[in-house]
Scaffold this active site. Structure first.
Site, PDB file in Angstrom:
ATOM      1  N   CYS A 119      24.566  19.483  59.540  1.00  0.00           N
ATOM      2  CA  CYS A 119      24.663  20.196  58.256  1.00  0.00           C
ATOM      3  C   CYS A 119      23.325  20.329  57.542  1.00  0.00           C
ATOM      4  O   CYS A 119      23.193  21.138  56.627  1.00  0.00           O
ATOM      5  CB  CYS A 119      25.674  19.505  57.349  1.00  0.00           C
ATOM      6  SG  CYS A 119      27.273  19.323  58.123  1.00  0.00           S
ATOM      7  N   HIS A 259      24.762  20.783  49.926  1.00  0.00           N
ATOM      8  CA  HIS A 259      25.616  21.023  51.091  1.00  0.00           C
ATOM      9  C   HIS A 259      27.071  20.994  50.623  1.00  0.00           C
ATOM     10  O   HIS A 259      27.484  20.108  49.879  1.00  0.00           O
ATOM     11  CB  HIS A 259      25.353  19.947  52.148  1.00  0.00           C
ATOM     12  CG  HIS A 259      26.300  20.011  53.293  1.00  0.00           C
ATOM     13  ND1 HIS A 259      26.664  21.209  53.876  1.00  0.00           N
ATOM     14  CD2 HIS A 259      26.987  19.047  53.959  1.00  0.00           C
ATOM     15  CE1 HIS A 259      27.525  20.963  54.843  1.00  0.00           C
ATOM     16  NE2 HIS A 259      27.745  19.664  54.912  1.00  0.00           N
ATOM     17  N   ASN A 289      33.648  23.181  54.596  1.00  0.00           N
ATOM     18  CA  ASN A 289      32.326  22.769  55.063  1.00  0.00           C
ATOM     19  C   ASN A 289      31.948  23.611  56.283  1.00  0.00           C
ATOM     20  O   ASN A 289      32.583  23.506  57.332  1.00  0.00           O
ATOM     21  CB  ASN A 289      32.386  21.273  55.422  1.00  0.00           C
ATOM     22  CG  ASN A 289      31.072  20.728  55.944  1.00  0.00           C
ATOM     23  OD1 ASN A 289      30.157  21.471  56.260  1.00  0.00           O
ATOM     24  ND2 ASN A 289      30.986  19.410  56.046  1.00  0.00           N
TER      25      ASN A 289
HETATM   26  N1  ACO Z   1      46.315  14.937  54.591  1.00  0.00           N
HETATM   27  C1  ACO Z   1      47.036  13.896  54.127  1.00  0.00           C
HETATM   28  N2  ACO Z   1      46.635  12.629  54.249  1.00  0.00           N
HETATM   29  C2  ACO Z   1      45.458  12.396  54.865  1.00  0.00           C
HETATM   30  C3  ACO Z   1      44.669  13.438  55.382  1.00  0.00           C
HETATM   31  C4  ACO Z   1      45.139  14.760  55.221  1.00  0.00           C
HETATM   32  N3  ACO Z   1      44.459  15.827  55.661  1.00  0.00           N
HETATM   33  N4  ACO Z   1      43.546  12.906  55.923  1.00  0.00           N
HETATM   34  C5  ACO Z   1      43.635  11.577  55.772  1.00  0.00           C
HETATM   35  N5  ACO Z   1      44.798  11.262  55.150  1.00  0.00           N
HETATM   36  C6  ACO Z   1      45.301   9.960  54.773  1.00  0.00           C
HETATM   37  C7  ACO Z   1      44.717   8.845  55.598  1.00  0.00           C
HETATM   38  O1  ACO Z   1      45.438   8.692  56.809  1.00  0.00           O
HETATM   39  C8  ACO Z   1      44.870   7.647  54.679  1.00  0.00           C
HETATM   40  O2  ACO Z   1      46.192   7.186  54.757  1.00  0.00           O
HETATM   41  P1  ACO Z   1      46.517   5.601  54.765  1.00  0.00           P
HETATM   42  O3  ACO Z   1      45.988   5.114  53.435  1.00  0.00           O
HETATM   43  O4  ACO Z   1      47.990   5.573  54.898  1.00  0.00           O
HETATM   44  O5  ACO Z   1      45.747   5.057  55.924  1.00  0.00           O
HETATM   45  C9  ACO Z   1      44.681   8.242  53.288  1.00  0.00           C
HETATM   46  O6  ACO Z   1      44.872   9.678  53.425  1.00  0.00           O
HETATM   47  C10 ACO Z   1      43.296   8.006  52.691  1.00  0.00           C
HETATM   48  O7  ACO Z   1      42.326   8.298  53.697  1.00  0.00           O
HETATM   49  P2  ACO Z   1      40.774   8.127  53.417  1.00  0.00           P
HETATM   50  O8  ACO Z   1      40.021   8.432  54.663  1.00  0.00           O
HETATM   51  O9  ACO Z   1      40.517   6.831  52.725  1.00  0.00           O
HETATM   52  O10 ACO Z   1      40.566   9.290  52.342  1.00  0.00           O
HETATM   53  P3  ACO Z   1      39.270   9.611  51.508  1.00  0.00           P
HETATM   54  O11 ACO Z   1      39.607   9.588  50.073  1.00  0.00           O
HETATM   55  O12 ACO Z   1      38.083   8.840  51.979  1.00  0.00           O
HETATM   56  O13 ACO Z   1      39.022  11.133  51.889  1.00  0.00           O
HETATM   57  C11 ACO Z   1      37.634  12.474  53.309  1.00  0.00           C
HETATM   58  C12 ACO Z   1      38.795  11.490  53.239  1.00  0.00           C
HETATM   59  C13 ACO Z   1      38.040  13.726  52.570  1.00  0.00           C
HETATM   60  C14 ACO Z   1      37.397  12.802  54.794  1.00  0.00           C
HETATM   61  C15 ACO Z   1      36.388  11.852  52.658  1.00  0.00           C
HETATM   62  O14 ACO Z   1      36.172  10.550  53.147  1.00  0.00           O
HETATM   63  C16 ACO Z   1      35.154  12.684  52.917  1.00  0.00           C
HETATM   64  O15 ACO Z   1      35.010  13.788  52.424  1.00  0.00           O
HETATM   65  N6  ACO Z   1      34.164  12.158  53.661  1.00  0.00           N
HETATM   66  C17 ACO Z   1      32.953  12.868  53.974  1.00  0.00           C
HETATM   67  C18 ACO Z   1      33.207  13.837  55.069  1.00  0.00           C
HETATM   68  C19 ACO Z   1      32.071  14.826  55.234  1.00  0.00           C
HETATM   69  O16 ACO Z   1      31.489  15.262  54.286  1.00  0.00           O
HETATM   70  N7  ACO Z   1      31.792  15.186  56.474  1.00  0.00           N
HETATM   71  C20 ACO Z   1      30.869  16.194  56.758  1.00  0.00           C
HETATM   72  C21 ACO Z   1      29.642  15.669  57.298  1.00  0.00           C
HETATM   73  S1  ACO Z   1      28.496  16.943  57.523  1.00  0.00           S
HETATM   74  C22 ACO Z   1      28.274  17.356  59.180  1.00  0.00           C
HETATM   75  O17 ACO Z   1      27.247  17.084  59.723  1.00  0.00           O
HETATM   76  C23 ACO Z   1      29.360  18.059  59.932  1.00  0.00           C
END
Ligand code: ACO
Length: 332
Positions: A119, A259, A289
């Site tokens: 990214c 980003h 993203n």
């Molecule tokens: N729908 C419903 N529930 C979900 C989903 C979904 N799509 N995805 C995860 N959950 C659930 C999980 O299973 C978890 O359930 P549990 O508590 O029963 O285990 C719960 O939601 C919470 O999951 P977390 O991973 O703790 O959720 P978080 O608040 O951290 O959000 C997210 C997840 C959105 C992925 C966040 O961590 C994030 O944005 N991280 C950064 C990701 C990013 O920016 N990546 C790009 C990198 S750039 C590149 O180079 C490609």
């Protein structure tokens, strides 16, 4: 502010973008995987994303964005003597996507290569192109960030497939002419934890095999929570260092194009840098993203909305798999 605006700088002569026409909203996704519009919106800010058709590849998106950037620059393809494409989803491992679009643009012989900084790729490409143009050996560079991330998504993995989208953005750079000036760069990386965000199979470590397919190893895998924390930390540090190295303070920054990964990451970054959220331009609600394409797509949209005033200062800042990070200072 101590910046010397008379110093020769690389100029962004034109910016352009292109996104596929197919819109996939959260409600449509919730029919494919166990998720909901409410979960995706509240955790990420994303409402919809663009998804390319089977027939559209990354080079198609890149080519269209390049043509739009050239048009906005008022230049012709044969003014270009350097093409750099930033992507983690090239049409194929080789030849480079830059070579593929060179042929379609009809500019044989000019130097072409791809870079892979996930990214942060578009900002890395700006940094590289600035160096190559400043050497005096190149005159006009076409820089493209383009991704068909849908091609490496595991559509059964709700923790990743809701986050990403397809698209491309491009810029034409030169040392002369009119346009925003690129006045500072800060790129870096930390390769100590590569599996935080990776595509495990398909390379020399784990070539394609029946086992790699069964293990779904050709899809993007991510530790979302860890990436979230690292993202805020590394973008904050890169931005702070760049601002200080240029004799500026955070208060001097008029606009930030971050980003476009997650609205909560942007909010945390705004708090960390003490730059008000109103100064951040976001369109991730519409596109999700798009990795290397995210900043040029956002910058193109903000430019078309005429939000920048002459003489204002802008900050582009990104992070990505690697981990990589990059920040670029712009004077509009
Ligand atoms: N729908 C419903 N529930 C979900 C989903 C979904 N799509 N995805 C995860 N959950 C659930 C999980 O299973 C978890 O359930 P549990 O508590 O029963 O285990 C719960 O939601 C919470 O999951 P977390 O991973 O703790 O959720 P978080 O608040 O951290 O959000 C997210 C997840 C959105 C992925 C966040 O961590 C994030 O944005 N991280 C950064 C990701 C990013 O920016 N990546 C790009 C990198 S750039 C590149 O180079 C490609």
């Amino acid at each position: 502010m101590t910046i010397d605006l008379q110093k020769p700088a690389t100029i962004m002569r034109g910016i352009g973008s292109y996104v596929p026409s197919q819109v996939v909203d959260n409600v449509a996704l919730s029919k494919k995987v166990d998720t909901s519009d409410e979960w995706i919106r509240s955790r990420t800010g994303i409402k919809q994303r663009r998804i390319a058709t089977e027939k559209e590849s990354t080079s198609d998106l890149a080519f269209n964005a390049a043509q739009n950037a050239l048009k906005n620059a008022g230049l012709k393809a044969n003014d270009i003597d350097l093409v750099i494409v930033a992507t983690i989803t090239p049409d194929m491992a080789f030849p480079s996507t830059a070579c593929l679009i060179q042929h379609r643009l009809g500019i044989p012989k000019v130097a072409c290569f791809d870079i892979e900084a996930a990214c942060s790729g578009f900002l890395y490409a700006l940094d590289i192109a600035d160096g190559m143009l400043s050497s005096g050996r190149f005159n006009c560079a076409l820089i493209v960030g383009a991704e068909k991330l849908s091609s490496i998504m595991d559509w059964e993995d709700r923790t990743t497939c809701v986050l990403f989208g397809d698209g491309a953005g491009a810029a034409v750079l030169a040392k002369t002419g009119k346009g925003p000036k690129l006045i500072g760069f800060k790129s870096g990386a930390d390769g100590s934890n590569p599996t935080l965000l990776h595509q495990p199979a398909g390379g020399s470590l784990e070539p394609a095999s029946l086992k790699s397919l069964e293990n779904r190893g050709h899809f993007l895998k991510m530790n979302g929570r860890e990436i979230f924390k690292s993202a805020v930390r590394v973008m904050g540090a890169a931005a702070r260092d760049l601002i200080a190295e240029n004799g500026l303070t955070e208060k001097d920054i008029d606009h930030v194009i971050p980003h476009q990964a997650n609205a909560r990451i942007v909010e945390s970054l705004s708090q960390r840098l003490e730059i008000p959220l109103e100064k951040f331009f976001c369109n991730l609600d519409k596109y999700g993203n798009t990795s290397a394409a995210s900043i040029p797509i956002a910058f193109d949209e903000a430019t078309r909305a005429s939000i920048f005033k002459k003489g204002q200062l802008g900050l582009f800042v990104a992070f990505g798999a690697g981990l990589t990070w990059s920040a670029v200072l712009v004077c509009f």
